[in-house]
Design a protein around this motif. Structure first.
Motif, PDB file in Angstrom:
ATOM      1  N   ILE A 108       0.832  -1.207   0.000  1.00 19.97           N
ATOM      2  CA  ILE A 108       0.000   0.000   0.000  1.00 19.97           C
ATOM      3  C   ILE A 108       0.867   1.257   0.000  1.00 19.97           C
ATOM      4  O   ILE A 108       0.586   2.223  -0.727  1.00 19.97           O
ATOM      5  N   GLU A 109       1.920   1.259   0.803  1.00 17.15           N
ATOM      6  CA  GLU A 109       2.765   2.444   0.891  1.00 17.15           C
ATOM      7  C   GLU A 109       3.469   2.743  -0.427  1.00 17.15           C
ATOM      8  O   GLU A 109       3.677   3.904  -0.774  1.00 17.15           O
ATOM      9  N   ILE A 110       3.814   1.710  -1.187  1.00 25.16           N
ATOM     10  CA  ILE A 110       4.421   1.931  -2.505  1.00 25.16           C
ATOM     11  C   ILE A 110       3.457   2.687  -3.409  1.00 25.16           C
ATOM     12  O   ILE A 110       3.854   3.519  -4.228  1.00 25.16           O
ATOM     13  N   SER A 111       2.160   2.418  -3.242  1.00 26.73           N
ATOM     14  CA  SER A 111       1.145   2.984  -4.141  1.00 26.73           C
ATOM     15  C   SER A 111       0.707   4.397  -3.765  1.00 26.73           C
ATOM     16  O   SER A 111      -0.110   4.992  -4.475  1.00 26.73           O
ATOM     17  N   ARG A 112       1.208   4.962  -2.693  1.00 23.31           N
ATOM     18  CA  ARG A 112       0.726   6.269  -2.224  1.00 23.31           C
ATOM     19  C   ARG A 112       0.748   7.355  -3.305  1.00 23.31           C
ATOM     20  O   ARG A 112      -0.154   8.192  -3.357  1.00 23.31           O
ATOM     21  N   PRO A 113       1.768   7.412  -4.182  1.00 22.38           N
ATOM     22  CA  PRO A 113       1.755   8.463  -5.208  1.00 22.38           C
ATOM     23  C   PRO A 113       0.588   8.371  -6.182  1.00 22.38           C
ATOM     24  O   PRO A 113       0.316   9.334  -6.904  1.00 22.38           O
ATOM     25  N   ALA A 114      -0.101   7.215  -6.225  1.00 24.91           N
ATOM     26  CA  ALA A 114      -1.242   7.024  -7.128  1.00 24.91           C
ATOM     27  C   ALA A 114      -2.509   6.870  -6.292  1.00 24.91           C
ATOM     28  O   ALA A 114      -2.811   5.772  -5.821  1.00 24.91           O
ATOM     29  N   PRO A 115      -3.268   7.946  -6.064  1.00 24.95           N
ATOM     30  CA  PRO A 115      -4.407   7.899  -5.138  1.00 24.95           C
ATOM     31  C   PRO A 115      -5.418   6.799  -5.436  1.00 24.95           C
ATOM     32  O   PRO A 115      -5.947   6.179  -4.505  1.00 24.95           O
ATOM     33  N   GLU A 116      -5.700   6.547  -6.725  1.00 19.85           N
ATOM     34  CA  GLU A 116      -6.686   5.517  -7.040  1.00 19.85           C
ATOM     35  C   GLU A 116      -6.170   4.130  -6.700  1.00 19.85           C
ATOM     36  O   GLU A 116      -6.921   3.275  -6.221  1.00 19.85           O
ATOM     37  N   VAL A 117      -4.903   3.859  -6.968  1.00 18.48           N
ATOM     38  CA  VAL A 117      -4.326   2.562  -6.626  1.00 18.48           C
ATOM     39  C   VAL A 117      -4.273   2.413  -5.109  1.00 18.48           C
ATOM     40  O   VAL A 117      -4.582   1.349  -4.556  1.00 18.48           O
ATOM     41  N   PHE A 118      -3.887   3.482  -4.427  1.00 20.86           N
ATOM     42  CA  PHE A 118      -3.854   3.487  -2.964  1.00 20.86           C
ATOM     43  C   PHE A 118      -5.231   3.148  -2.397  1.00 20.86           C
ATOM     44  O   PHE A 118      -5.354   2.273  -1.527  1.00 20.86           O
ATOM     45  N   ARG A 119      -6.246   3.800  -2.918  1.00 23.86           N
ATOM     46  CA  ARG A 119      -7.605   3.532  -2.431  1.00 23.86           C
ATOM     47  C   ARG A 119      -8.016   2.091  -2.696  1.00 23.86           C
ATOM     48  O   ARG A 119      -8.572   1.423  -1.820  1.00 23.86           O
ATOM     49  N   PHE A 120      -7.713   1.608  -3.892  1.00 22.86           N
ATOM     50  CA  PHE A 120      -8.086   0.231  -4.225  1.00 22.86           C
ATOM     51  C   PHE A 120      -7.412  -0.756  -3.289  1.00 22.86           C
ATOM     52  O   PHE A 120      -8.057  -1.671  -2.756  1.00 22.86           O
ATOM     53  N   LEU A 121      -6.108  -0.609  -3.070  1.00 22.34           N
ATOM     54  CA  LEU A 121      -5.381  -1.565  -2.251  1.00 22.34           C
ATOM     55  C   LEU A 121      -5.832  -1.511  -0.795  1.00 22.34           C
ATOM     56  O   LEU A 121      -5.996  -2.559  -0.154  1.00 22.34           O
ATOM     57  N   VAL A 122      -6.043  -0.317  -0.262  1.00 22.03           N
ATOM     58  CA  VAL A 122      -6.518  -0.209   1.125  1.00 22.03           C
ATOM     59  C   VAL A 122      -7.870  -0.912   1.258  1.00 22.03           C
ATOM     60  O   VAL A 122      -8.080  -1.730   2.162  1.00 22.03           O
ATOM     61  N   SER A 123      -8.801  -0.602   0.356  1.00 25.10           N
ATOM     62  CA  SER A 123     -10.150  -1.187   0.426  1.00 25.10           C
ATOM     63  C   SER A 123     -10.117  -2.684   0.179  1.00 25.10           C
ATOM     64  O   SER A 123     -10.751  -3.463   0.904  1.00 25.10           O
ATOM     65  N   ASP A 124      -9.385  -3.107  -0.842  1.00 23.64           N
ATOM     66  CA  ASP A 124      -9.357  -4.519  -1.224  1.00 23.64           C
ATOM     67  C   ASP A 124      -8.737  -5.371  -0.121  1.00 23.64           C
ATOM     68  O   ASP A 124      -9.272  -6.432   0.226  1.00 23.64           O
ATOM     69  N   LEU A 125      -7.632  -4.939   0.444  1.00 25.60           N
ATOM     70  CA  LEU A 125      -6.960  -5.735   1.463  1.00 25.60           C
ATOM     71  C   LEU A 125      -7.696  -5.678   2.800  1.00 25.60           C
ATOM     72  O   LEU A 125      -7.696  -6.658   3.557  1.00 25.60           O
ATOM     73  N   PHE A 126      -8.347  -4.563   3.087  1.00 22.44           N
ATOM     74  CA  PHE A 126      -9.207  -4.498   4.277  1.00 22.44           C
ATOM     75  C   PHE A 126     -10.343  -5.511   4.141  1.00 22.44           C
ATOM     76  O   PHE A 126     -10.651  -6.254   5.074  1.00 22.44           O
ATOM     77  N   ASN A 127     -10.964  -5.553   2.956  1.00 20.62           N
ATOM     78  CA  ASN A 127     -12.052  -6.504   2.726  1.00 20.62           C
ATOM     79  C   ASN A 127     -11.545  -7.942   2.765  1.00 20.62           C
ATOM     80  O   ASN A 127     -12.255  -8.849   3.218  1.00 20.62           O
ATOM     81  N   TYR A 128     -10.323  -8.168   2.274  1.00 22.38           N
ATOM     82  CA  TYR A 128      -9.734  -9.508   2.334  1.00 22.38           C
ATOM     83  C   TYR A 128      -9.646  -9.974   3.786  1.00 22.38           C
ATOM     84  O   TYR A 128     -10.006 -11.108   4.115  1.00 22.38           O
TER      85      TYR A 128
END
Length: 480
Positions: free
Chosen positions: A270-290
């Motif tokens: 997730i931290e790698i993706s911080r520069p890309a807000p949409e990817v950051f949002r997807f990974l936070v939401s997806d992994l939280f749901n996982y």
């Protein structure tokens, strides 16, 4: 709508999209003209891939000449798009910056017949599509031929060599296109579909268990470099059919299902993706749901970790206030019961008037069970627990700290006596002084926790039938 699927044959990708190029800044928005044969006066759909699904972006009419136009004042986000035909067939377009182009397709063979005007990258990618299909067909024929041939014979070796040559041709094409098209979605896509190559490792002679060490080294390299070909800072990667699957595979299959490991890796990615807000949002939401959907014991530790770091810290700016309020309450409820935490001490009265403290027990393992006499499941589970305890656990020094959660002492005493639960430490809290429901997140009964000698939680919400195996494994790994 039925989800579109892709498949893998040998080394070749069966979904083969087309890609756009640089858009003329004087042409805002998007306008994609599609001409099809065989369809008149019906509907055509444009959608995009996202997390292994297809979402509709636009619908338009195919006119009497077989022509349809998808147009809008805003540009489409870069990604792989699907043109979905009325007969449920489809073809892919990889749309990047150039969003003003024309596509003509013969529906008898959509990839081979495709003609693109106004986008060099889309036309270039169509050449790649044809190249891949040709190699697919050759590979399929060779695979069939190999099935009818002794693989160790001279003919079999020649066929395997031909297959390897095809494989190398594809790799060479990937390398060529990524080098000639830097920064494009074409390059992003082609690099993303490739698995990482694991280097050879030299194991010193005389090493004990060299094969095991080699497997560990290969696994560690694969795990640490899994996302090397995926640019997590490029939001176009979201709208590809492989990205969601790659993430899911990493967390469900590549990583061991250990909450601490999964949480650590989730935060790292997730931290790698911080520069890309949409990817950051997807990974936070997806992994939280996982973590939230997982049936693996202890995965709530991953949920709490992600909730605190991203949602409750304010990083998840997309989350609404109601969700955040409910999440904050839920985190407070389950956090005391996370595996590895020391169980909250309980001083409770037994059914015959004595007092017992949970932390004063010296047993190597304590089963802490919350139950009541009005619970249908408890009426079966508690006698079964007693049976298992007598036959398999009592001789190993295990104790059962059984907490009655209600206030009807006669019914409680009657149940204990009827089922001979005399070897349990049977306790209750008639005046609700201990707050056990809050400390142990008691929302239903029976609820079971397993504690180690130091009273740290080692297991929770385990079925009664699974307790002997779980406890035996714990005692064996603890060297008891």
């Amino acid at each position: 709508m039925k989800l579109l699927k892709d498949c893998l044959f040998f080394f070749l990708i069966a979904f083969i999209p087309a890609i756009g190029n640089a858009r003329n800044p004087e042409e805002p928005g998007h306008e994609i003209e599609v001409t099809l044969n065989g369809f008149r006066d019906t509907t055509l759909i444009l959608g995009h891939y996202f997390n292994q699904r297809m979402y509709v972006d636009d619908t338009t009419r195919i006119d009497s000449n077989g022509k349809a136009v998808f147009a809008g004042q805003k540009p489409l986000p870069g990604g792989i798009y699907v043109v979905y035909l009325p007969n449920q067939r489809y073809f892919d377009l990889l749309i990047d910056e150039d969003q003003h182009f024309e596509v003509k397709v013969d529906t008898a063979d959509m990839v081979s017949s495709m003609q693109v005007t106004g986008s060099e990258q889309t036309a270039e990618f169509n050449k790649y599509q044809r190249f891949i299909i040709e190699r697919q067909n050759k590979a399929k024929a060779l695979q069939q031929k190999l099935q009818d041939t002794d693989p160790d014979s001279d003919d079999g070796e020649k066929i395997k060599e031909q297959l390897e040559n095809l494989n190398q041709e594809v790799k060479n094409k990937w390398k060529e296109l990524t080098e000639e098209n830097p920064g494009t979605l074409l390059a992003l896509f082609i690099k993303g579909i490739q698995e990482i190559e694991i280097p050879g490792f030299d194991i010193p002679e005389g090493t004990t268990n060299p094969d095991s060490i080699l497997r560990i080294k290969r696994y560690q390299y694969y795990k640490n470099h899994y996302f090397d070909n995926i640019d997590l800072t490029d939001e176009r990667i979201l709208r590809t059919p492989f990205f969601g699957r790659k993430v899911e595979n990493y967390f469900s299959s590549v990583l061991p299902q250990i909450p601490d490991t999964l949480l650590k890796e989730a935060i790292r990615i997730i931290e790698i993706s911080r520069p890309a807000p949409e990817v950051f949002r997807f990974l936070v939401s997806d992994l939280f749901n996982y973590a939230n959907d997982s049936q693996i014991m202890g995965m709530d530790k991953m949920l709490v970790g992600l909730a605190e770091k991203y949602y409750l810290s304010g990083d998840a700016t997309w989350a609404d206030e109601e969700f955040l309020n409910k999440l904050e309450i839920r985190v407070k409820e389950i956090k005391p019961t996370l595996i590895g935490n020391k169980a909250h001490d309980l001083k409770m009265q037994s059914y015959n008037g004595q007092y017992f403290r949970l932390h004063e027990l010296t047993s190597p393992v304590t089963i802490l069970v919350f139950w009541d006499t009005d619970c249908g499941h408890c009426k079966k589970a508690i006698p079964k627990l007693n049976e298992i305890y007598q036959e398999e656990l009592m001789d190993k020094g295990v104790e059962v700290f059984a907490v009655y959660t209600q206030g009807d002492q006669p019914e409680w005493t009657k149940f204990i006596e009827e089922h001979g639960l005399y070897d349990f430490i049977n306790v209750w809290d008639p005046y609700r002084h201990t707050g056990f429901r809050d400390y142990y997140d008691i929302k239903s009964t029976p609820t079971i926790y397993v504690l180690g000698e130091d009273k740290k939680i080692i297991g929770k919400r385990i079925a009664v039938e699974d307790l002997p195996g779980f406890i035996d494994h714990y005692l064996s790994t603890e060297g008891r």
